[in-house]
Design a protein around this motif. Structure first.
Motif: not given
Lengths: 114, 115
Positions: B21-25, B47-56, B65-71, B75-79
């Motif tokens: 799932l894709r998101c553009v913040p 999940v929360s995400f900051y500076n390329n890391e999961i915060s909580e 589940f995983s999250v990524e900011r590929p560019d 900001f993506t959520l992968k199941i």
């Protein structure tokens, strides 16, 4: 742990009458409180927030909410309901130290009848 | 007014398949979040995400589940292997700062249907 309670699953009011949607919260520390509205098959729309200052906050579409620290409540109000206000309403709380996580209540379905 | 966007609006997938799932913040926001809403139920933090890391992350956010900011914008959520119970509306949100007084802006959501 933080939590939010919306004690009413459903609120029904007649158009033109005042409406109240109730919300109580539990947090450690100072709360930041938010109301969101969700129309069918749509996302969450921000209505208003309490951060600090005046306990009565005004928001979008004529809604307002009153922060009551002693009762740990943040009820949403509107003096005169419209049919178009019919939607699902969520109360949410955040605190300063939790990486920004919002905790939501279960939601209250508001139905305004003509 | 700037807004959070999400794609696709609706995704149908078969059990066991991977979905992204894709998101553009909002462009100047630094903190990103995923929430889930099972039909008719409350909105739940994932999940929360900051500076390329999961915060909580919540207990819902397990190894599937995983999250990524590929560019710089997405900001993506992968199941990894979807289950029937993953069927829900997934909301992305972003905020300028992590502090609780900074409003989270929510996207319109992606409705995920797992068959």
């Amino acid at each position: 742990a933080q939590s939010v309670a919306q004690p009413e699953d459903q609120v029904n009011v007649a158009e033109g009458n005042p409406l109240t949607v109730k919300c109580t919260y539990s947090v450690s520390g100072n709360p930041y409180l938010f109301w969101y509205v969700q129309y069918p098959n749509r996302g969450l729309q921000f209505l208003l927030k309490y951060i600090t200052g005046d306990n009565l906050v005004k928001g979008s579409y004529g809604f307002e909410a009153e922060f009551n620290k002693s009762q740990t409540s943040f009820h949403l109000k509107k003096p005169s309901a419209l049919v178009s206000d019919s939607a699902l309403y969520f109360c949410a709380v955040r605190v300063i130290t939790n990486a920004g996580k919002s905790t939501f209540g279960d939601g209250t379905t508001l139905t305004v009848k003509p | 007014e700037p807004e959070v966007t999400q794609t696709p609006s609706h995704q149908v997938t078969q059990m066991g398949q991977e979905v992204i799932l894709r998101c553009v913040p909002i462009s100047n926001h630094l903190y990103f979040y995923w929430y889930r809403q099972i039909l008719g139920q409350k909105v739940e933090f994932l999940v929360s995400f900051y500076n390329n890391e999961i915060s909580e992350k919540s207990e819902i956010f397990d190894d599937q589940f995983s999250v990524e900011r590929p560019d710089g914008s997405n900001f993506t959520l992968k199941i990894r292997s979807t289950k029937l119970e993953d069927s829900a509306m997934y909301f992305c949100a972003s905020s300028e700062l992590w502090r609780g007084d900074y409003e989270q802006y929510f996207g319109p959501g992606t409705r995920l249907t797992v068959t």
